[in-house]
Design an enzyme around this catalytic site. Sequence first.
Site, PDB file in Angstrom:
ATOM      1  N   GLY A  11       3.896  -2.276   5.511  1.00  0.00           N
ATOM      2  CA  GLY A  11       4.356  -1.974   4.166  1.00  0.00           C
ATOM      3  C   GLY A  11       3.785  -2.871   3.096  1.00  0.00           C
ATOM      4  O   GLY A  11       4.138  -2.729   1.920  1.00  0.00           O
ATOM      5  N   GLU A  12       2.921  -3.800   3.481  1.00  0.00           N
ATOM      6  CA  GLU A  12       2.323  -4.698   2.489  1.00  0.00           C
ATOM      7  C   GLU A  12       0.830  -4.383   2.348  1.00  0.00           C
ATOM      8  O   GLU A  12       0.444  -3.472   1.637  1.00  0.00           O
ATOM      9  CB  GLU A  12       2.580  -6.151   2.867  1.00  0.00           C
ATOM     10  CG  GLU A  12       4.081  -6.487   2.814  1.00  0.00           C
ATOM     11  CD  GLU A  12       4.384  -7.942   3.056  1.00  0.00           C
ATOM     12  OE1 GLU A  12       3.707  -8.806   2.464  1.00  0.00           O
ATOM     13  OE2 GLU A  12       5.295  -8.238   3.866  1.00  0.00           O
ATOM     14  N   MET A  13      -0.025  -5.089   3.091  1.00  0.00           N
ATOM     15  CA  MET A  13      -1.454  -4.781   3.023  1.00  0.00           C
ATOM     16  C   MET A  13      -1.883  -3.789   4.104  1.00  0.00           C
ATOM     17  O   MET A  13      -2.908  -3.132   3.975  1.00  0.00           O
ATOM     18  CB  MET A  13      -2.272  -6.066   3.113  1.00  0.00           C
ATOM     19  CG  MET A  13      -2.137  -6.954   1.879  1.00  0.00           C
ATOM     20  SD  MET A  13      -3.066  -8.483   2.059  1.00  0.00           S
ATOM     21  CE  MET A  13      -3.140  -9.039   0.362  1.00  0.00           C
ATOM     22  N   ILE A  43       0.841  -1.198   0.000  1.00  0.00           N
ATOM     23  CA  ILE A  43       0.000   0.000   0.000  1.00  0.00           C
ATOM     24  C   ILE A  43       0.876   1.249   0.000  1.00  0.00           C
ATOM     25  O   ILE A  43       2.020   1.228   0.469  1.00  0.00           O
ATOM     26  CB  ILE A  43      -0.955   0.012   1.213  1.00  0.00           C
ATOM     27  CG1 ILE A  43      -0.169   0.016   2.524  1.00  0.00           C
ATOM     28  CG2 ILE A  43      -1.907  -1.167   1.165  1.00  0.00           C
ATOM     29  CD1 ILE A  43      -1.046   0.235   3.752  1.00  0.00           C
TER      30      ILE A  43
END
Length: 330
Positions: free
Chosen positions: A136-138, A94
């Site tokens: 830092g991902e979803m 994201i």
Amino acid sequence: MKPILILILILVATSGKTSRLWAVPPPVGGQPAAKTHEPIKPIPFQTNLDSRKVALGRMLFQESKLSHDNTVSCASCHDLSQAGTDHRVHSFGIHQTEGTINAPTVFNSAGNFKQFWDGRAATLEEQIDGPIQAPGEMGSTWDEVIGKLRATPVYNAPFKAIYPNGIQRRNIKDAIAQFERSLITPNARFDKFLRGDDTALTTEEKEGYRKFKSYGCTSCHQGVNVGGNMFETLGAMADYFADRGGPTPADNGRFNVTGREDDRYVFKVPSLRNVARTAPYLHDGSAKTLEEAVTVMGRYQLGERLSPQDVDQIVKFLKTLTGEYEGKPL
């Protein structure tokens, strides 16, 4: 590497780690005799999974509402049309946040004895917690995910039909994991060879496989997944990180999980299934081509300076590990 040492490593790597999913059926009468004594085993054609869970998991795998800002799905980094990867050195989460490690393919991930490069998740279900909650991902939370899915009508009926308590964290993880277990790629040309079809490989490919074994590659890359069933230090025969430079926390590998100095630079050995389709290579994505990856592994893992011919023949063999998904070449 000595043949006895290779045999010991294979036995250690495969002992106690066989799952029913990867059980290879016995040969049927009239078929060519299978090569049962090879260190690599063919992928079975079918899995015994609940088709309803697989279908629901497929929907969830592509659902961007699992992320905080509704922009990232599992398929964003593990694109099934791209061999289960995104072909980036690092994936983006994201807010276009760049990751710190190369995203491995999701295909055949059920055959890995641990998940993630550092093996911090023991199961596919446990692995799902990581990307959904990683900032830092979803960048989401389970409460947020559950709320979104309950507010999306398309999910209520299938969840209720499969799980009596409907949309819950455990059920979401179960459905996604069941779908991921369906992502097997059988019937590679090398599997046909293992099942007894000597015409499935060319002379050069067979020679590449012979060299793959003789150099000791099968001490780490064996079994149904041609890897994925043990940990190994990157740079066993030479200092990979000193030569590459630019160390990052991700380079510490399993040390980040255990805190043990012996685990520094230790990673799960990746599966080589479909490896010709999953560039770039290594945990840092530093090898752009399969030829480069083979050369690097020869130097740092085997202590060998492989000749161009050896590299070419081994790469030819590795290309025979590309299988089929849902009856079509990957």
